[in-house]
Design an enzyme around this catalytic site. Structure first.
Site, PDB file in Angstrom:
ATOM      1  N   SER A  95       9.258   3.602   3.172  1.00  0.00           N
ATOM      2  CA  SER A  95       9.564   2.329   2.513  1.00  0.00           C
ATOM      3  C   SER A  95       9.680   2.444   1.005  1.00  0.00           C
ATOM      4  CB  SER A  95       8.487   1.286   2.853  1.00  0.00           C
ATOM      5  OG  SER A  95       7.198   1.753   2.488  1.00  0.00           O
ATOM      6  N   ASP A 121       3.424  -5.798  -3.647  1.00  0.00           N
ATOM      7  CA  ASP A 121       2.795  -6.457  -2.501  1.00  0.00           C
ATOM      8  C   ASP A 121       1.478  -5.817  -2.091  1.00  0.00           C
ATOM      9  OD1 ASP A 121       3.748  -4.083  -1.582  1.00  0.00           O
ATOM     10  OD2 ASP A 121       5.073  -4.903  -0.042  1.00  0.00           O
ATOM     11  N   HIS A 128       3.468  -1.388  -2.333  1.00  0.00           N
ATOM     12  CA  HIS A 128       4.666  -0.838  -2.967  1.00  0.00           C
ATOM     13  C   HIS A 128       4.722  -1.249  -4.440  1.00  0.00           C
ATOM     14  CE1 HIS A 128       5.564  -1.505   1.367  1.00  0.00           C
ATOM     15  NE2 HIS A 128       5.954  -0.241   1.263  1.00  0.00           N
TER      16      HIS A 128
END
Length: 402
Positions: free
Chosen positions: A57, A364, A367
């Site tokens: 991610s 968040d 990240h």
């Protein structure tokens, strides 16, 4: 090679001063060098024709959400003004790197509509691991697109490119020429999920047992890509997960394990051990592939500096998430993730985004924000965090990243 800041000794503080000197050099690059590059024409040359990225991610530009459509706001709010398949409020390191090399954003390999692969492809997907996920090794919630799967996708991509070029069928304008694979930059930003997915269940010592397999798999993938024609490889190490709000809030630790910056010492030390292992593995890979550039990229030092001293770099909050629920020191509640709502104690709780993500290191809790990603990319392009040194400014006419 950039300095490391994993120690709390006096030597560690000397390194902090050193990184500030490097950061000032980055500022000089932005103020003096990059505006000069801006005057170059769009036809400026670069020895790289494309970027092929492998990751999770941290560098996924939409692969996971192409496979499992569901992403909603506030993701993408800063740059794209809408969800754009990134686990951030805006651009990622791979986005900024592509811009610096004068390429468009990398299309996810899994995206079936609107993809343009003329300047590379992105095989990264959210929650991906280096090792194959299986019930004996990983907890649930891990992506099926491990590094081995991403490599197979790359191999299939090359086969398709060659097929189109060797037949009478019209070559798609959205595919590169077959010679692209020897003129591309191959980037890796993966391994965080291998490290974190089982920490709560088996602890640091349990995780350490299979980390040598992780570095070995990365090295093996580089060797296979070398066989496909690849010659330049950037491997980003792991960021200090002991400073991420989500992990501080969720992983077991004592108050005595927190350093003066609020980061978990034991977990950060374990990450440093992994990074050293990765560095040593890449050194061996470099010896085995003397005609390749296998570059270890130390983003850990940059991220650790941002978490520890955000205000020195134009930010305000280090170990506090922008998008989350609960406020407090971390603004993270594992029961309700960024952008979601859930009933907690009889009330509807919504994990919403702050109004000023440009002031945060963490988006968040897991990240980085676009602001942090930009600072990391500038540090990378400054050249101080490459091992061995890599002359990227000699190879490409870089353009400013806005």
């Amino acid at each position: 090679m950039g300095p490391s800041f994993s120690s709390e000794t006096s030597a560690g503080f000397r390194r902090i001063k050193a990184v500030l000197v490097i950061y000032k050099a980055v500022v000089v690059a932005v103020v003096v060098v990059l505006p000069m590059l801006a005057s170059l024409s769009e036809s400026s040359k670069c020895e790289f024709s494309a970027i092929f990225n492998f990751g999770d991610s941290n560098s996924d530009t939409g692969g996971f959400w192409a496979a499992f459509p569901a992403q909603s706001g506030p993701f993408g709010m800063t740059y794209f003004k809408k969800p754009a398949g990134r686990a951030s409020d805006g651009r990622l390191i791979i986005d900024f790197l592509a811009q610096a090399l004068r390429f468009p954003f990398l299309s996810p390999y899994l995206q079936s509509i609107g993809s343009d692969f003329r300047h590379g492809a992105n095989f990264a997907t959210l929650a991906s691991t280096v090792l194959l996920p299986n019930t004996s090794l990983f907890v649930t919630g891990i992506s099926p697109f491990s590094l081995a799967i991403q490599l197979n996708q790359m191999k299939e991509f090359k086969v398709r490119v060659n097929e189109f070029s060797s037949t009478d069928a019209p070559v798609s304008v959205h595919l590169p020429s077959p010679d692209v694979f020897g003129k591309s930059l191959y980037t890796f930003y993966i391994g965080q999920n291998d490290f974190t997915s089982n920490l709560a269940a088996i602890g640091i010592e349990g995780v350490k047992q299979y980390l040598p397999q992780v570095t070995s798999q990365i090295a093996g993938t580089i060797q296979e890509l070398y066989g496909l024609g690849g010659r330049t490889f950037f491997v980003l190490n792991l960021a200090p997960i002991g400073c991420y709000p989500a992990f501080i809030a969720e992983l077991p630790h004592n108050s005595s394990d927190l350093d003066m910056y609020g980061c978990m010492v034991s977990y950060n030390n374990a990450v440093s051990d992994y990074n050293n292992m990765l560095r040593d593995t890449l050194r061996q890979t470099r010896k085995a592939l003397p005609n390749a550039s296998v570059v270890y990229v130390d983003i850990h030092s940059v991220m650790l500096e941002l978490f520890r001293h955000p205000t020195l770099h134009g930010l305000m909050y280090g170990t506090k998430a922008c998008c989350g629920y609960g406020g407090g020191a971390y603004n993270f509640n594992p029961k309700v993730y960024c952008g979601n709502s859930k009933e907690i104690n009889g009330s509807i709780a919504t994990a919403s985004a702050c109004d000023d993500p440009q002031n945060y290191v963490s988006w968040d809790g897991i990240h980085a924000t676009e602001a942090a990603n930009k600072l990391v990319t500038l540090a990378i392009l400054n050249g101080s965090y490459f091992e061995p040194p890599f002359p990227i400014y000699e190879i490409c006419d870089l353009q400013p990243i806005g």
